[in-house]
Design an enzyme around this catalytic site. Structure first.
Site, PDB file in Angstrom:
ATOM      1  N   ILE A  11       8.682   0.654  -4.505  1.00 57.83           N
ATOM      2  CA  ILE A  11       9.192  -0.677  -4.147  1.00 57.83           C
ATOM      3  C   ILE A  11       8.644  -1.729  -5.113  1.00 57.83           C
ATOM      4  O   ILE A  11       9.362  -2.619  -5.564  1.00 57.83           O
ATOM      5  CB  ILE A  11       8.859  -0.994  -2.671  1.00 57.83           C
ATOM      6  CG1 ILE A  11       9.580   0.024  -1.763  1.00 57.83           C
ATOM      7  CG2 ILE A  11       9.275  -2.415  -2.318  1.00 57.83           C
ATOM      8  CD1 ILE A  11       9.240  -0.077  -0.293  1.00 57.83           C
ATOM      9  N   PHE A  81       1.933  -5.066  -2.956  1.00 60.92           N
ATOM     10  CA  PHE A  81       2.543  -3.821  -2.465  1.00 60.92           C
ATOM     11  C   PHE A  81       1.524  -2.692  -2.301  1.00 60.92           C
ATOM     12  O   PHE A  81       1.764  -1.765  -1.539  1.00 60.92           O
ATOM     13  CB  PHE A  81       3.614  -3.321  -3.455  1.00 60.92           C
ATOM     14  CG  PHE A  81       4.745  -4.275  -3.633  1.00 60.92           C
ATOM     15  CD1 PHE A  81       5.777  -4.337  -2.716  1.00 60.92           C
ATOM     16  CD2 PHE A  81       4.772  -5.136  -4.724  1.00 60.92           C
ATOM     17  CE1 PHE A  81       6.816  -5.233  -2.878  1.00 60.92           C
ATOM     18  CE2 PHE A  81       5.813  -6.037  -4.898  1.00 60.92           C
ATOM     19  CZ  PHE A  81       6.839  -6.090  -3.973  1.00 60.92           C
ATOM     20  N   SER A  85       1.321   4.686   2.505  1.00 63.73           N
ATOM     21  CA  SER A  85       2.399   4.386   3.466  1.00 63.73           C
ATOM     22  C   SER A  85       2.949   5.605   4.195  1.00 63.73           C
ATOM     23  O   SER A  85       4.040   5.552   4.745  1.00 63.73           O
ATOM     24  CB  SER A  85       3.531   3.674   2.731  1.00 63.73           C
ATOM     25  OG  SER A  85       4.073   4.527   1.755  1.00 63.73           O
ATOM     26  N   TYR A 149      -0.888   3.723  10.069  1.00 64.40           N
ATOM     27  CA  TYR A 149      -0.228   2.971   8.992  1.00 64.40           C
ATOM     28  C   TYR A 149       0.237   1.611   9.498  1.00 64.40           C
ATOM     29  O   TYR A 149      -0.079   0.559   8.925  1.00 64.40           O
ATOM     30  CB  TYR A 149       0.943   3.791   8.439  1.00 64.40           C
ATOM     31  CG  TYR A 149       1.874   2.979   7.581  1.00 64.40           C
ATOM     32  CD1 TYR A 149       1.415   2.411   6.390  1.00 64.40           C
ATOM     33  CD2 TYR A 149       3.199   2.750   7.965  1.00 64.40           C
ATOM     34  CE1 TYR A 149       2.258   1.640   5.606  1.00 64.40           C
ATOM     35  CE2 TYR A 149       4.047   1.985   7.185  1.00 64.40           C
ATOM     36  CZ  TYR A 149       3.574   1.438   6.010  1.00 64.40           C
ATOM     37  OH  TYR A 149       4.401   0.657   5.244  1.00 64.40           O
ATOM     38  N   GLY A 292       6.355  11.303  16.472  1.00 65.79           N
ATOM     39  CA  GLY A 292       6.244   9.852  16.252  1.00 65.79           C
ATOM     40  C   GLY A 292       7.513   9.166  15.781  1.00 65.79           C
ATOM     41  O   GLY A 292       7.472   7.982  15.441  1.00 65.79           O
TER      42      GLY A 292
END
Ligand code: UDP
Length: 338
Positions: A11, A81, A85, A149, A292
């Protein structure tokens, strides 16, 4: 000058291009643990209105690494950023996540304050909301993350609020839904090792030596039994960061926005789109649910439209097309003939 942490990652690197296109000069700070030097080398070759001034290899967990960047360059705003993740990994190894994501950001903010830099755009996530109470999820939805996270990102959002009250640090937190696609000129793209995300995993199974795609759960309470997600194109997402930066430059107060499309697609729909675009029959195996995974996550994106004047433009087809072009390029790179 804009400092981009994590600019060698998926990203972050697409954002570097968007920032340069908007005329900004950029410094990238990245430890290259997840990001790739090849991405940096590509970014260096891109000629546009702004430029990549310098790449600095450093780690946010080392205060001197990041503080020296502020001493050396005249940084106006930070776009942050750099973070781990992966949800499953964060639950297995929370220490890794709290140190890198939270402690690393504390160091970054400390260096900012010491050097009188008071504007930051921060990469947050829909994972801060946890299991949704209602759909689509707006920014007022309670933030009750269900994994480490998401907790690290929420902690950082809360820290930023306290730092605004006490030190006048202004932040825009952008809560991403499912980011997808690649650079439309196919210069950079998503490159995780290992890859856990849906679209690249489906596309990798169309390539030589690719594994059968595993579909996690077909018994959810959704239109076709598979999970529904809101896939936001990475170039659309990057444009929102440029607007968030301008918002802060124009004296905007601390704020937070969802980045999504207001629309959901099921895993089966995404799979069908991939078959369509690649014109291939993709091998698939039905597996148990992945732990999850909520059944449905869709963003309400009105606030970003109204306040940032942002508009998502690209479709799921656009994201799959660009992601596929990139996967083909990446496969060649691994064979050494790129
Ligand atoms: N998924 C899947 N197979 C994969 C990767 C993902 O079936 O190889 C499913 C996953 O269970 C979820 C959806 O695709 O329902 C999106 O997963 P992804 O990891 O891309 O994003 P997340 O929603 O976890 O952020």
């Amino acid at each position: 000058m804009i400092l981009v942490t994590g600019g060698a990652g998926y990203i972050g690197s697409h954002n570097v291009i968007a920032l340069m296109n908007a005329g900004y000069n950029v410094i990238i700070f990245d430890n290259l643990e997840i990001g790739h030097i090849e991405t940096i080398n590509t970014l260096k070759t891109i000629k546009t209105n702004g430029k990549l001034e310098e790449f600095i290899k450093g780690d946010l967990q080392n205060f001197d690494d990041i503080n020296s960047v502020f001493k050396k360059f005249n940084i106006d705003t930070v776009v942050h950023f750099a973070a781990y993740s992966q949800v499953a990994e964060s639950v297995k190894n929370p220490q890794k996540y709290y140190f890198n994501n939270v402690y690393g950001t504390l160091n970054l903010l400390k260096a900012m304050l010491e050097n009188n830099v008071k504007k930051i755009v921060f990469s947050s996530t829909a994972a801060t909301y946890g299991n949704p109470d209602y759909i689509p999820i707006d920014e007022n939805h309670p933030q009750k993350p269900i994994n480490t996270y998401g907790k690290t990102k929420l902690m950082i959002e809360n820290i930023m609020d306290d730092y605004d009250k006490a030190y006048g640090l202004k932040s825009v937190r952008l809560r991403y839904f499912n980011v997808a696609g690649a650079d439309s000129q196919n210069r950079i793209g998503e490159w995780h090792e290992p890859e856990t995300h849906l679209i690249p995993n489906i596309l990798k199974s169309t390539l030589e030596g690719g594994k059968t795609f595993q579909m996690f759960g077909v018994d959810y309470n959704t239109k076709d039994g598979t999970c529904v997600r809101d896939y936001i194109n990475v170039e659309d997402l990057a444009k929102a960061h440029v607007l968030a930066l301008k918002y802060l430059e124009n004296g905007g107060e601390t704020n937070y926005f969802n980045l999504g499309t207001n629309e959901g697609n099921s895993v089966k729909e995404v799979f069908a789109t991939c078959e369509n675009i690649t014109d291939k029959k993709i091998p698939v195996e039905i597996k148990e649910r992945r732990e999850g995974d909520p059944a449905t996550l869709i963003a309400d994106n009105k606030k970003a439209k109204e306040i940032l004047n942002w508009q998502n433009e690209k479709t799921l087809q656009d994201s799959v097309k660009t992601a596929y072009n990139w996967e083909v390029k990446l496969a060649k790179l691994f064979k050494g003939n790129l």
